[in-house]
Design a protein around this motif. Structure first.
Motif, PDB file in Angstrom:
ATOM      1  N   THR A 121     -60.664  25.129 -78.103  1.00 37.93           N
ATOM      2  CA  THR A 121     -59.926  26.387 -78.119  1.00 37.93           C
ATOM      3  C   THR A 121     -58.887  26.401 -79.236  1.00 37.93           C
ATOM      4  OG1 THR A 121     -58.383  25.521 -76.457  1.00 37.93           O
ATOM      5  CG2 THR A 121     -60.272  26.770 -75.659  1.00 37.93           C
ATOM      6  N   TYR A 122     -58.337  25.236 -79.535  1.00 35.50           N
ATOM      7  CA  TYR A 122     -57.348  25.132 -80.620  1.00 35.50           C
ATOM      8  C   TYR A 122     -58.003  25.410 -81.971  1.00 35.50           C
ATOM      9  CZ  TYR A 122     -53.603  23.089 -83.474  1.00 35.50           C
ATOM     10  OH  TYR A 122     -52.602  22.882 -84.399  1.00 35.50           O
ATOM     11  N   VAL A 123     -59.210  24.866 -82.171  1.00 32.66           N
ATOM     12  CA  VAL A 123     -59.953  25.107 -83.412  1.00 32.66           C
ATOM     13  C   VAL A 123     -60.241  26.596 -83.570  1.00 32.66           C
ATOM     14  CG1 VAL A 123     -62.196  24.769 -84.533  1.00 32.66           C
ATOM     15  CG2 VAL A 123     -60.978  22.810 -83.607  1.00 32.66           C
ATOM     16  N   TYR A 124     -60.641  27.247 -82.499  1.00 35.55           N
ATOM     17  CA  TYR A 124     -60.899  28.693 -82.556  1.00 35.55           C
ATOM     18  C   TYR A 124     -59.628  29.461 -82.909  1.00 35.55           C
ATOM     19  CZ  TYR A 124     -61.484  33.449 -80.815  1.00 35.55           C
ATOM     20  OH  TYR A 124     -61.480  34.812 -80.697  1.00 35.55           O
ATOM     21  N   ARG A 125     -58.526  29.126 -82.239  1.00 35.44           N
ATOM     22  CA  ARG A 125     -57.282  29.865 -82.430  1.00 35.44           C
ATOM     23  C   ARG A 125     -56.714  29.650 -83.830  1.00 35.44           C
ATOM     24  NH1 ARG A 125     -51.947  28.712 -81.161  1.00 35.44           N
ATOM     25  NH2 ARG A 125     -52.533  26.756 -80.138  1.00 35.44           N
ATOM     26  N   ILE A 126     -56.746  28.398 -84.310  1.00 32.82           N
ATOM     27  CA  ILE A 126     -56.170  28.091 -85.621  1.00 32.82           C
ATOM     28  C   ILE A 126     -57.118  28.478 -86.754  1.00 32.82           C
ATOM     29  CG2 ILE A 126     -55.339  26.221 -87.113  1.00 32.82           C
ATOM     30  CD1 ILE A 126     -53.434  26.952 -84.887  1.00 32.82           C
ATOM     31  N   GLY A 127     -58.410  28.208 -86.547  1.00 26.92           N
ATOM     32  CA  GLY A 127     -59.375  28.430 -87.625  1.00 26.92           C
ATOM     33  C   GLY A 127     -59.770  29.878 -87.810  1.00 26.92           C
ATOM     34  N   LEU A 128     -60.223  30.517 -86.735  1.00 33.60           N
ATOM     35  CA  LEU A 128     -60.765  31.867 -86.865  1.00 33.60           C
ATOM     36  C   LEU A 128     -59.691  32.951 -86.793  1.00 33.60           C
ATOM     37  CD1 LEU A 128     -64.067  31.621 -84.800  1.00 33.60           C
ATOM     38  CD2 LEU A 128     -63.749  31.477 -87.260  1.00 33.60           C
ATOM     39  N   THR A 129     -58.726  32.798 -85.895  1.00 31.90           N
ATOM     40  CA  THR A 129     -57.726  33.859 -85.747  1.00 31.90           C
ATOM     41  C   THR A 129     -56.594  33.756 -86.764  1.00 31.90           C
ATOM     42  OG1 THR A 129     -56.443  32.616 -84.099  1.00 31.90           O
ATOM     43  CG2 THR A 129     -58.238  34.010 -83.297  1.00 31.90           C
ATOM     44  N   GLN A 130     -56.332  32.519 -87.250  1.00 34.80           N
ATOM     45  CA  GLN A 130     -55.244  32.346 -88.217  1.00 34.80           C
ATOM     46  C   GLN A 130     -55.734  31.972 -89.615  1.00 34.80           C
ATOM     47  OE1 GLN A 130     -52.102  29.797 -86.776  1.00 34.80           O
ATOM     48  NE2 GLN A 130     -52.169  30.661 -84.702  1.00 34.80           N
ATOM     49  N   GLY A 131     -57.028  31.774 -89.782  1.00 37.13           N
ATOM     50  CA  GLY A 131     -57.599  31.546 -91.110  1.00 37.13           C
ATOM     51  C   GLY A 131     -57.338  30.179 -91.713  1.00 37.13           C
ATOM     52  N   GLN A 132     -56.952  29.176 -90.919  1.00 34.98           N
ATOM     53  CA  GLN A 132     -56.732  27.819 -91.435  1.00 34.98           C
ATOM     54  C   GLN A 132     -58.043  27.027 -91.314  1.00 34.98           C
ATOM     55  OE1 GLN A 132     -53.084  25.878 -90.094  1.00 34.98           O
ATOM     56  NE2 GLN A 132     -52.287  27.854 -89.370  1.00 34.98           N
ATOM     57  N   TYR A 133     -58.971  27.336 -92.205  1.00 37.33           N
ATOM     58  CA  TYR A 133     -60.330  26.801 -92.093  1.00 37.33           C
ATOM     59  C   TYR A 133     -60.373  25.293 -92.309  1.00 37.33           C
ATOM     60  CZ  TYR A 133     -61.329  31.776 -92.615  1.00 37.33           C
ATOM     61  OH  TYR A 133     -61.350  33.134 -92.448  1.00 37.33           O
ATOM     62  N   SER A 134     -59.704  24.805 -93.318  1.00 31.76           N
ATOM     63  CA  SER A 134     -59.739  23.372 -93.615  1.00 31.76           C
ATOM     64  C   SER A 134     -59.086  22.571 -92.500  1.00 31.76           C
ATOM     65  CB  SER A 134     -59.038  23.090 -94.946  1.00 31.76           C
ATOM     66  OG  SER A 134     -59.730  23.687 -96.017  1.00 31.76           O
ATOM     67  N   TYR A 135     -57.971  23.047 -92.007  1.00 32.41           N
ATOM     68  CA  TYR A 135     -57.243  22.345 -90.943  1.00 32.41           C
ATOM     69  C   TYR A 135     -58.089  22.292 -89.672  1.00 32.41           C
ATOM     70  CZ  TYR A 135     -53.497  21.301 -87.618  1.00 32.41           C
ATOM     71  OH  TYR A 135     -52.722  20.742 -86.634  1.00 32.41           O
ATOM     72  N   SER A 136     -58.695  23.413 -89.305  1.00 29.21           N
ATOM     73  CA  SER A 136     -59.528  23.436 -88.096  1.00 29.21           C
ATOM     74  C   SER A 136     -60.782  22.590 -88.272  1.00 29.21           C
ATOM     75  CB  SER A 136     -59.910  24.877 -87.745  1.00 29.21           C
ATOM     76  OG  SER A 136     -60.627  25.488 -88.802  1.00 29.21           O
ATOM     77  N   ALA A 137     -61.321  22.533 -89.511  1.00 30.52           N
ATOM     78  CA  ALA A 137     -62.479  21.672 -89.776  1.00 30.52           C
ATOM     79  C   ALA A 137     -62.113  20.206 -89.580  1.00 30.52           C
ATOM     80  CB  ALA A 137     -62.996  21.904 -91.188  1.00 30.52           C
ATOM     81  N   ALA A 138     -60.894  19.828 -89.980  1.00 30.97           N
ATOM     82  CA  ALA A 138     -60.423  18.454 -89.797  1.00 30.97           C
ATOM     83  C   ALA A 138     -60.307  18.120 -88.309  1.00 30.97           C
ATOM     84  CB  ALA A 138     -59.082  18.260 -90.496  1.00 30.97           C
TER      85      ALA A 138
END
Length: 314
Positions: free
Chosen positions: A268-285
């Motif tokens: 859920t954190y990856v979804y919230r940070i990556g998709l809703t906030q656009g931090q793709y590299s951070y969520s990929a890590a």
């Protein structure tokens, strides 16, 4: 003499491969869609792992984004939320492993003891049905049953003279509720593999044990369980590979502002940070870190299984 022998061996191998493909062509044709699925949806997306080591810019693309190395990982490990996410994910995974994993085995053993085929098939049909209900429907049903405003469970609790329990808003009840939902939905479906393994047990072993005076409990302990032990070990190893996959859709639907402190997990954190906030590299890590833990668990469990004389998965 060495080169001619090596050449002849290679020719035989090539002929063997061609012969195998020709004689079993229909098997390979049926296998092709599955191979294509894994290639397109499992292997090609692995190229996106590069994003975890970049400051990914959608305009520049993966090939031209700035390389930052392990900066995203160090940033994640230094975040105050890291230990909260790790604790929540680990506890949910442990509860699922401890309380859910043994239940399909126990249920399969109980069904195996049923002698009336009509009744056995009826029970199997009933316990398989919840697997085909989506998590959206399961969570909606839980809301209708557990809500403090007219929920059937809380109405029954109030009718007995006790105070209503805020199951859906309480941080103490979040994990038990999630695990119970998982048990209700997938326990029956999980019995399929174990019932298939039980069907392969030689019935002559039971007949011989009966003649020697062994009861049903001793037959279960000395014949049935050893017969499916390898199946249990393999499924446990595969389960450990998805140990930290606690189910995005399930947990996401159960989350709210009152239980987020105990319910937020890696997915859920990856979804919230990556998709809703656009931090793709951070969520990929973050996602790569979770996958790396799963890989280590699979390798370790497989090594331990072989050390104890089991087959393992490879």
């Amino acid at each position: 003499m060495t080169k001619p022998l090596q050449n002849s061996t290679l020719i035989k191998k090539k002929k063997g491969i061609v012969y195998e493909l020709v004689t079993n062509k229909w098997l390979y044709i049926m296998l092709f869609p599955a191979m294509l699925y894994f290639f397109v949806f499992k292997y090609i997306p692995m190229l996106g792992v590069v994003m975890a080591f970049e400051n990914y810019n959608p305009v520049k693309g993966m090939l031209h984004s700035d390389w930052v190395g392990f900066k995203n990982f160090t940033h994640f490990f230094g975040e105050p939320t890291f230990w909260m996410l790790f604790r929540n994910t680990l506890l949910l995974a442990l509860y699922s492993l401890l309380f859910y994993f043994p239940l399909p085995i126990i249920l399969a053993l109980l069904l195996n003891e049923v002698r009336k085929e009509a009744y056995k098939r009826f029970v199997q049909t009933v316990i398989y049905i919840p697997h085909f209900i989506s998590w959206v429907v399961v969570v909606s049903m839980s809301y209708l049953l557990l809500t403090t405003e007219g929920g059937a469970v809380n109405n029954a609790i109030a009718g007995l003279g006790f105070e209503k329990i805020p199951f859906l808003l309480s941080s103490e009840w979040f994990r038990p509720t999630v695990v119970l939902q998982l048990i209700w939905k997938d326990t029956g479906w999980g019995t399929i593999i174990f019932l298939a393994a039980l069907s392969g047990v030689d019935t002559q072993l039971y007949e011989a044990a009966t003649m020697d005076g062994a009861g049903r409990s001793r037959q279960l302990w000395h014949i049935t369980l050893p017969a499916i032990r390898s199946t249990i070990v393999i499924l446990l190893i595969l389960r450990l590979g998805h140990f930290l996959d606690v189910g995005f859709e399930h947990v996401f639907l159960m989350l709210n502002s009152m239980n987020r402190e105990v319910g937020e997990v890696f997915e859920t954190y990856v979804y919230r940070i990556g998709l809703t906030q656009g931090q793709y590299s951070y969520s990929a890590a973050v996602g790569l870190f979770k996958s790396a833990i799963g890989l280590v668990l699979v390798l370790s469990a497989n090594w331990l299984a072989k050390r104890f004389g089991e087959e393992g998965v490879y």
